[in-house]
Design a protein around this motif. Structure first.
Motif, PDB file in Angstrom:
ATOM      1  N   TYR A 315       0.732  -1.155  -0.098  1.00 11.54           N
ATOM      2  CA  TYR A 315       0.133  -0.021   0.057  1.00 11.54           C
ATOM      3  C   TYR A 315       0.762   1.197   0.045  1.00 11.54           C
ATOM      4  O   TYR A 315       0.699   2.188  -0.684  1.00 11.54           O
ATOM      5  CB  TYR A 315      -1.184   0.132   1.179  1.00 11.54           C
ATOM      6  N   LYS A 319       0.897   3.847  -2.989  1.00 11.01           N
ATOM      7  CA  LYS A 319       0.558   5.180  -2.509  1.00 11.01           C
ATOM      8  C   LYS A 319       2.014   6.307  -3.034  1.00 11.01           C
ATOM      9  O   LYS A 319       1.319   7.334  -3.584  1.00 11.01           O
ATOM     10  CB  LYS A 319       0.175   5.195  -1.268  1.00 11.01           C
ATOM     11  N   ASP A 322       1.714   6.863  -6.649  1.00 16.21           N
ATOM     12  CA  ASP A 322       0.237   7.541  -6.942  1.00 16.21           C
ATOM     13  C   ASP A 322      -0.577   6.398  -8.017  1.00 16.21           C
ATOM     14  O   ASP A 322      -1.198   6.816  -8.776  1.00 16.21           O
ATOM     15  CB  ASP A 322       0.173   8.780  -7.811  1.00 16.21           C
TER      16      ASP A 322
END
Length: 324
Positions: A315, A319, A322
């Motif tokens: 994750y 993240k 993006d």
């Protein structure tokens, strides 16, 4: 029906019967205007008799949806033009047929939506300056009103396109995609229909300036017709520009939809990769064969730590790039 008689450039009489037109046009000092709205065959037959109009021109009046044009006959000109307005976002057109003789102007409107009163007010406002040019003065006032109406329509279309361009970059949650596509389609349809009307106007006004049997060319009213022609060119350039804007608008919307779809697929793929980790580990520990930590407490905690650690790590990595 409306009638007017100008004598030596000054309004002398109005509201007389159409049967008197032939008597007035015999005098070169007189200029007669007759306006008819949705005339029947009898009215056209009377008009043909009073002014000696060509039968083919009279037939064009009866035939609907004529192309804007100028037809030159032996003793008169026949012109077809269109008044245009926007009614609830849609193009509304009114066909206007015009007969032009040496000292008579006849306007025939398809319906009452063409406001001939506005034309009359223009004549009254400019009569003291241009009334002496007779039929050329009356015809100029009519064309000037029609072309100004075209400018108003293309200006409104351009304003709607500008507003639509700004709405493209609003928050997608506030943007109704179906309504936007429908609006773009209606604008393209209106622009296409409008272009079919304004494009031939270059030929109409240009022909009146060049092939007019002394009506315009070589007279002092010529510059006024040149001004109308300049407005016609401006409308044509403007409508071509709006068509290009609409094409760019459509391409931008399609690109936005593609970009949005890519964003969704990227996020779904990222979450699928995260969900695959616990599925892999629980599937591994669910095998019916001995494995490290089988039947022991630390084996459970090891699997839990691996699931949480790898999922959080994925994750964070997604993240940062993006992807989520």
């Amino acid at each position: 029906m409306h009638t007017r008689l100008y004598r030596n450039g000054v309004l002398d009489k109005e509201g007389f019967p159409a049967e008197e037109i032939s008597d007035y046009v015999r005098d070169p000092a007189n200029v007669v205007w007759l306006d008819l709205c949705s005339p029947d065959r009898h009215d056209l037959a009377l008009l043909e008799e009073e002014l000696g109009l060509h039968e083919l021109a009279v037939e064009d009046v009866v035939s609907e949806n004529q192309r804007p044009k100028v037809d030159v006959y032996d003793n008169h000109l026949f012109i077809t033009i269109y008044g245009v307005s926007l009614d609830d976002g849609r193009i509304d057109t009114v066909e206007v047929s015009v007969f032009v003789t040496r000292n008579a102007l006849v306007t025939i409107r398809a319906n009452e939506r063409f406001d001939i009163g506005q034309v009359v007010r223009r004549w009254d406002a400019a009569g003291h300056r241009l009334g002496g040019y007779g039929v050329a003065f009356l015809l100029h006032g009519l064309l000037d009103y029609v072309v100004d109406g075209h400018l108003d329509v293309v200006d409104e279309l351009d304003g709607r396109i500008d507003a639509l361009e700004e709405s493209l970059f609003e928050d997608d949650r506030q943007l109704d995609g179906r309504a936007l596509q429908r609006t773009i389609y209606e604008l393209r349809r209106n622009a296409t229909r409008f272009r079919k009307i304004v494009m031939p106007m270059r030929e109409v006004v240009g022909a009146l300036i060049r092939r007019n049997h002394g009506l315009v060319a070589g007279t002092e009213i010529g510059p006024y017709y040149e001004d109308v022609y300049d407005h016609v060119l401006r409308v044509n350039e403007w409508i071509d520009s709006t068509r290009d804007q609409l094409a760019n608008l459509r391409e931008t919307r399609l690109a936005q939809q593609g970009f949005r779809l890519n964003e969704i697929m990227k996020r779904l793929t990222g979450w699928a990769a995260i969900i695959a980790v616990p599925t892999l580990i629980t599937g591994f520990y669910g095998m019916n064969v001995p494995y490290p930590g089988s039947g022991r407490t630390w084996g459970f905690w090891l699997s839990a730590v691996l699931i949480c650690g790898i999922s959080v790590g994925l994750y964070a990595a997604f993240k940062k790039r993006d992807w989520l």
